[in-house]
Enzyme design. Structure first.
Site, PDB file in Angstrom:
ATOM      1  N   ASP A 182     -10.705  14.775   5.550  1.00  0.00           N
ATOM      2  CA  ASP A 182     -11.308  13.799   4.647  1.00  0.00           C
ATOM      3  C   ASP A 182     -12.773  14.152   4.395  1.00  0.00           C
ATOM      4  OD1 ASP A 182     -10.949  10.841   3.483  1.00  0.00           O
ATOM      5  OD2 ASP A 182     -12.927  10.992   4.400  1.00  0.00           O
ATOM      6  N   ILE A 183     -13.127  14.303   3.130  1.00  0.00           N
ATOM      7  CA  ILE A 183     -14.482  14.735   2.768  1.00  0.00           C
ATOM      8  C   ILE A 183     -15.517  13.698   3.189  1.00  0.00           C
ATOM      9  CG2 ILE A 183     -15.998  15.292   0.829  1.00  0.00           C
ATOM     10  CD1 ILE A 183     -13.532  16.447  -0.595  1.00  0.00           C
TER      11      ILE A 183
END
Length: 288
Positions: free
Chosen positions: A243-244
């Site tokens: 997840d960025i």
């Protein structure tokens, strides 16, 4: 309209809950009164449930109100699950005070993990949110719900799989959803209608079993599975390393010049277990 009073273990900060939920333009809440409307489907009956904080972080208590007295027991159970009232936060808080997340947990003390109100729509929202900035994702989700959901006295109820399964891809593309996402949403809805995907089975399955059931479906990868496990099923030990936003939050927290490497993420995860879902939540909160 019936009422039920519920007491919860401290700490539990409902104001933090409202802060997060009101990021979503579909949320109907009175922040001053600490009151929230929750659209539920109970036995396929749409029920507007009102949840109000009548305590504070150190003495949390709630008033739950709704119609349909005959569904009261199921409604209270579902609301308790959504707001995680049966999960004591004190031991989780103490665990993280011994880690790099100490200051974050002090700042956000009593912030619970809140589940999406509807399991089917949780998965649909995962599709919509894939690879999008949060504000854009919320805007598209709102557009989707207002196009195909149902509004009752200002409260929007999420679309049902039967309605979405009957749509054409162009119906979703007209909302500015990509062609791929339109396919994923309609295809998965059809699997539900056909009985090939049953959420009741997913609720009682182990994390790995849920992944095995979901990953073969078009458009579902590890990120979607982890978000569904976390926000749909409330599993406590999820850490979506790809997840960025999570990577950005860790970079900010640890003052790194670049995003953390997979090895760094794994090393941190080992120290934060068995409450990785709370680490994820508090890290996301730090950049919202």
């Amino acid at each position: 309209m019936w009422q039920q009073h519920i007491k919860v273990s401290a700490p539990y900060d409902f104001s933090r809950v409202l802060e997060r939920l009101t990021l979503d333009p579909l949320t109907v809440a009175d922040v001053e009164r600490q009151r929230l409307a929750v659209p539920l489907y109970i036995r396929d009956v749409p029920v507007a449930v009102f949840v109000q904080s009548i305590g504070d972080k150190n003495n949390p208590a709630f008033l739950v109100e709704a119609e349909h007295e005959e569904l009261k027991e199921e409604i209270v159970k579902r609301i308790s699950d959504i707001f995680q009232w049966n999960v004591p936060l004190a031991p989780i808080h103490q665990h993280f005070l011994q880690t790099e997340l100490r200051e974050l947990f002090l700042e956000h003390e009593g912030t619970p993990l809140i589940l999406d109100f509807d399991l089917y729509f949780c998965l649909m929202k995962c599709f919509i949110h894939q690879q999008l900035h949060l504000k854009v994702a919320y805007r598209l989700t709102e557009r989707f719900v207002k196009a195909f959901g149902t509004e009752r006295e200002g409260i929007w109820f999420y679309p049902r799989p039967e309605k979405i399964a009957a749509l054409h891809y162009d119906d979703l593309r007209s909302l500015q959803l990509s062609g791929k996402k339109a396919e994923y949403i309609i295809h998965t809805s059809r699997l539900m209608v056909e009985g090939k995907l049953r959420f009741r089975e997913l609720q009682h399955a182990e994390d790995a079993e849920v992944a095995n059931m979901l990953l073969p479906i078009r458009g579902i990868g590890p990120w979607t599975v982890q978000n569904f496990l976390l926000f749909g099923l409330g599993r406590p030990n999820l850490f979506p390393k790809a997840d960025i936003g999570l990577q950005r939050a860790i970079q900010k927290l640890l003052h790194l010049e670049t995003k953390p490497s997979p090895e760094q993420m794994e090393a941190l995860a080992q120290k934060w277990e068995p409450y990785l879902s709370y680490a994820s939540l508090y890290l996301w909160r730090s950049i919202e």
